[in-house]
Design a protein around this motif. Structure first.
Motif, PDB file in Angstrom:
ATOM      1  N   ALA A 195      23.305  68.506  50.957  1.00  0.00           N
ATOM      2  CA  ALA A 195      22.039  67.922  51.895  1.00  0.00           C
ATOM      3  C   ALA A 195      22.416  68.085  53.337  1.00  0.00           C
ATOM      4  O   ALA A 195      21.369  68.016  54.025  1.00  0.00           O
ATOM      5  CB  ALA A 195      22.333  66.779  50.821  1.00  0.00           C
ATOM      6  N   ASP A 196      23.656  68.603  53.090  1.00  0.00           N
ATOM      7  CA  ASP A 196      24.347  68.222  54.720  1.00  0.00           C
ATOM      8  C   ASP A 196      23.492  69.870  55.150  1.00  0.00           C
ATOM      9  O   ASP A 196      23.041  69.426  55.976  1.00  0.00           O
ATOM     10  CB  ASP A 196      25.576  68.360  54.446  1.00  0.00           C
ATOM     11  CG  ASP A 196      26.115  67.254  54.561  1.00  0.00           C
ATOM     12  OD1 ASP A 196      25.710  66.238  54.429  1.00  0.00           O
ATOM     13  OD2 ASP A 196      27.799  67.218  54.098  1.00  0.00           O
ATOM     14  N   ASN A 217      22.921  54.839  52.433  1.00  0.00           N
ATOM     15  CA  ASN A 217      24.463  55.021  52.364  1.00  0.00           C
ATOM     16  C   ASN A 217      25.118  54.554  54.177  1.00  0.00           C
ATOM     17  O   ASN A 217      24.882  54.918  55.170  1.00  0.00           O
ATOM     18  CB  ASN A 217      25.147  56.628  52.137  1.00  0.00           C
ATOM     19  CG  ASN A 217      26.337  56.511  52.366  1.00  0.00           C
ATOM     20  OD1 ASN A 217      26.696  55.732  52.396  1.00  0.00           O
ATOM     21  ND2 ASN A 217      26.542  57.532  52.064  1.00  0.00           N
ATOM     22  N   ASP A 266      16.020  61.347  53.372  1.00  0.00           N
ATOM     23  CA  ASP A 266      17.256  61.237  52.515  1.00  0.00           C
ATOM     24  C   ASP A 266      17.800  60.553  50.522  1.00  0.00           C
ATOM     25  O   ASP A 266      17.821  59.412  50.952  1.00  0.00           O
ATOM     26  CB  ASP A 266      18.603  60.682  53.381  1.00  0.00           C
ATOM     27  CG  ASP A 266      19.809  61.310  52.878  1.00  0.00           C
ATOM     28  OD1 ASP A 266      19.975  61.848  51.670  1.00  0.00           O
ATOM     29  OD2 ASP A 266      20.284  61.678  53.729  1.00  0.00           O
ATOM     30  N   TYR A 279      20.667  59.473  46.684  1.00  0.00           N
ATOM     31  CA  TYR A 279      21.254  58.549  45.910  1.00  0.00           C
ATOM     32  C   TYR A 279      19.777  58.604  44.469  1.00  0.00           C
ATOM     33  O   TYR A 279      20.593  57.251  43.501  1.00  0.00           O
ATOM     34  CB  TYR A 279      21.523  57.445  45.782  1.00  0.00           C
ATOM     35  CG  TYR A 279      23.350  57.600  46.865  1.00  0.00           C
ATOM     36  CD1 TYR A 279      24.708  57.701  45.910  1.00  0.00           C
ATOM     37  CD2 TYR A 279      22.826  57.799  48.427  1.00  0.00           C
ATOM     38  CE1 TYR A 279      25.485  58.422  46.476  1.00  0.00           C
ATOM     39  CE2 TYR A 279      24.145  58.419  48.655  1.00  0.00           C
ATOM     40  CZ  TYR A 279      25.411  58.797  47.921  1.00  0.00           C
ATOM     41  OH  TYR A 279      26.748  58.618  49.040  1.00  0.00           O
ATOM     42  N   THR A 335      20.459  66.170  45.879  1.00  0.00           N
ATOM     43  CA  THR A 335      21.814  67.468  45.833  1.00  0.00           C
ATOM     44  C   THR A 335      22.271  66.482  44.873  1.00  0.00           C
ATOM     45  O   THR A 335      21.371  66.149  44.411  1.00  0.00           O
ATOM     46  CB  THR A 335      22.562  65.741  46.610  1.00  0.00           C
ATOM     47  OG1 THR A 335      24.088  66.944  46.784  1.00  0.00           O
ATOM     48  CG2 THR A 335      22.453  64.528  47.051  1.00  0.00           C
ATOM     49  N   SER A 394      25.201  66.189  43.571  1.00  0.00           N
ATOM     50  CA  SER A 394      26.807  65.851  43.997  1.00  0.00           C
ATOM     51  C   SER A 394      27.142  64.492  43.836  1.00  0.00           C
ATOM     52  O   SER A 394      28.167  64.261  44.193  1.00  0.00           O
ATOM     53  CB  SER A 394      27.398  65.971  46.208  1.00  0.00           C
ATOM     54  OG  SER A 394      26.777  67.272  46.515  1.00  0.00           O
ATOM     55  N   LYS A 395      25.957  63.441  43.382  1.00  0.00           N
ATOM     56  CA  LYS A 395      26.414  62.545  43.173  1.00  0.00           C
ATOM     57  C   LYS A 395      26.269  61.906  42.020  1.00  0.00           C
ATOM     58  O   LYS A 395      26.636  62.561  40.681  1.00  0.00           O
ATOM     59  CB  LYS A 395      25.125  61.025  44.297  1.00  0.00           C
ATOM     60  CG  LYS A 395      25.487  61.452  45.597  1.00  0.00           C
ATOM     61  CD  LYS A 395      26.222  61.576  46.630  1.00  0.00           C
ATOM     62  CE  LYS A 395      27.068  61.832  47.481  1.00  0.00           C
ATOM     63  NZ  LYS A 395      26.473  62.104  48.555  1.00  0.00           N
ATOM     64  N   ARG A 403      28.582  71.798  46.105  1.00  0.00           N
ATOM     65  CA  ARG A 403      28.102  72.342  47.218  1.00  0.00           C
ATOM     66  C   ARG A 403      26.052  73.185  46.948  1.00  0.00           C
ATOM     67  O   ARG A 403      25.967  74.393  47.053  1.00  0.00           O
ATOM     68  CB  ARG A 403      27.798  73.278  47.960  1.00  0.00           C
ATOM     69  CG  ARG A 403      29.597  73.400  48.490  1.00  0.00           C
ATOM     70  CD  ARG A 403      30.115  71.492  48.554  1.00  0.00           C
ATOM     71  NE  ARG A 403      29.285  71.053  50.309  1.00  0.00           N
ATOM     72  CZ  ARG A 403      28.303  69.926  49.669  1.00  0.00           C
ATOM     73  NH1 ARG A 403      28.174  69.389  47.974  1.00  0.00           N
ATOM     74  NH2 ARG A 403      28.044  69.749  50.945  1.00  0.00           N
TER      75      ARG A 403
HETATM   76  C1  PLP Z   1      26.539  62.054  50.069  1.00  0.00           C
HETATM   77  C2  PLP Z   1      25.494  62.551  50.390  1.00  0.00           C
HETATM   78  C3  PLP Z   1      24.488  64.036  51.146  1.00  0.00           C
HETATM   79  C4  PLP Z   1      24.767  64.979  51.332  1.00  0.00           C
HETATM   80  O1  PLP Z   1      25.012  65.686  50.302  1.00  0.00           O
HETATM   81  P1  PLP Z   1      25.926  67.443  49.605  1.00  0.00           P
HETATM   82  O2  PLP Z   1      24.727  67.448  48.571  1.00  0.00           O
HETATM   83  O3  PLP Z   1      26.944  67.001  49.248  1.00  0.00           O
HETATM   84  O4  PLP Z   1      25.511  67.831  50.868  1.00  0.00           O
HETATM   85  C5  PLP Z   1      23.946  63.391  51.928  1.00  0.00           C
HETATM   86  N1  PLP Z   1      23.373  62.386  52.293  1.00  0.00           N
HETATM   87  C6  PLP Z   1      23.702  60.956  51.907  1.00  0.00           C
HETATM   88  C7  PLP Z   1      23.475  59.938  52.583  1.00  0.00           C
HETATM   89  C8  PLP Z   1      24.585  61.025  51.304  1.00  0.00           C
HETATM   90  O5  PLP Z   1      25.354  60.223  51.101  1.00  0.00           O
END
Ligand code: PLP
Length: 356
Positions: free
Chosen positions: A85-86, A158, A185, A188, A212, A214-215, A223
């Motif tokens: 997501a970054d 966050n 965003d 989560y 994402t 990632s969570k 990634r």
């Molecule tokens: C962890 C996080 C991201 C980044 O996610 P990645 O896919 O790991 O780059 C983006 N936005 C928020 C709010 C996050 O906590």
């Protein structure tokens, strides 16, 4: 022949004055209990025996896109996959913001990368502080709309853990119509899927959603992230994205994470984290060094302590690494704690209890 070479002096002016984002990994620490990056605490298993690494990968791997669209309940034309997501945060700025002219808006206390990405590209930042209950300051957002191209809204937010309510999101979407994209965003959202605004994409062409793996999907090391938007917005982003944003191994694993089994496993993880979150929150509320345990819909909790620095340091020294949020507006003495395993939870509680 040697020459004196000062790379820093050659950098762009806005880069010279930048301080890099302090990611959880960069902050270091000698921990064995890592609760500072909102990662899932244990590693999932995946099959990988791809042999064709001599070939470039698909630019937008069809199976990943299809699986994600099915999971999110939207159509494949509304999905872009990228390197977390970054990367989406950055692509949007690169594609939509003219440096020195346009602005991005976001609402602290919130995620740090909106600011870092804007800074990197020399794009103005409008920081509209949230109200004391962490709801959006709608009048102030309205007043600052001129030259704003992107409005990042993190929900659940966050590090505070709260949801931004639908009524506020709709107001922002309406006031931004025709002039700015509203980027929600949802990193989560798997922990509270009932609050997703993905079903609004049809009706609001200026809505963009970030997701994402990632969570809740437990794949921060992979990634891989997604941008959900109208096909028109995705087409613009495809102009600026790297030609091969995902490596073949990433695409293979992401497709597995998003098949029916993968999604079922993710939902089980979410249930486990939810239970641990309730247990940790309740235990912390009993402790005298704790001021407030804020409600959370995510895999972390924000806690205000009587002396946050003391708690942070004491746990750090025992190898329990939390995230200090005290520098964010309104978050004095606040630490963010990722929900770990049951055993890690107990370690946290015992360590904090010892300070009472
Ligand atoms: C962890 C996080 C991201 C980044 O996610 P990645 O896919 O790991 O780059 C983006 N936005 C928020 C709010 C996050 O906590």
């Amino acid at each position: 022949m040697s020459q004196t070479f000062n790379a820093a002096s050659l950098a762009r002016e806005n880069v010279k004055i930048m301080t890099p984002y302090m990611s959880a990994r960069r902050l270091g620490g000698n921990g064995d209990v890592w609760l500072n990056a909102n990662e899932y605490p244990t590693a999932p298993d995946y099959q990988f025996n791809e042999r064709n690494l001599n070939r470039y990968p698909e630019a937008q791997p069809a199976e990943v896109i299809q699986n994600y669209a099915a999971y999110a309940g939207i159509s494949p034309e509304q999905v872009l996959v990228c390197r977390g997501a970054d990367e989406s945060i950055e692509l949007l700025i690169r594609a939509f913001c003219e440096p020195g002219k346009d602005a991005v808006m976001f609402c602290p206390p919130t995620y740090g990368m909106y600011s870092v990405s804007a800074e990197t590209f020399g794009v103005e930042q409008k920081k509209i502080l949230s109200l004391p209950d962490w709801s959006l300051n709608i009048p102030s957002i309205r007043e600052n709309l001129s030259n704003t191209k992107l409005i990042y809204i993190c929900s659940p937010n966050n590090p505070t853990g709260n949801i931004i309510d639908n009524k506020a999101l709709l107001e922002v979407l309406d006031m931004a119509a025709g002039r700015a994209l509203v980027v929600v965003d949802e990193a989560y959202i798997e922990f509270c899927p009932e609050f997703s605004v993905a079903s609004w994409l049809e009706k609001y062409p200026n809505l963009v959603i970030l997701r994402t793996l990632s969570k809740a999907f437990a794949l921060a090391g992979l990634r891989c992230g997604f941008t959900l938007a109208s096909p028109e917005v995705i087409e613009v982003l495809l102009k600026v994205i790297a030609p091969y944003p995902l490596s073949t191994p990433v695409a293979v694993i992401a497709a597995q994470a998003l098949n029916n089994d993968g999604v079922t496993t993710m939902k089980k993880r979410v249930e486990g984290i939810r239970k641990n979150r309730i247990a940790l929150s309740e235990a912390l509320r009993e402790l005298s060094v704790v001021e407030t345990v804020y409600p959370s819909e995510t895999n972390y909790i924000l806690v205000r302590f009587k002396d946050g620095a003391r708690v942070f340091k004491a746990l750090w020294d025992q190898g329990i690494i939390l995230r200090d949020q005290s520098k964010q507006p309104g978050l004095v003495d606040c630490l963010r704690i990722t929900i770990g395993t049951e055993i890690e939870n107990v370690r946290v509680i015992e360590a904090i209890k010892a300070l009472c």
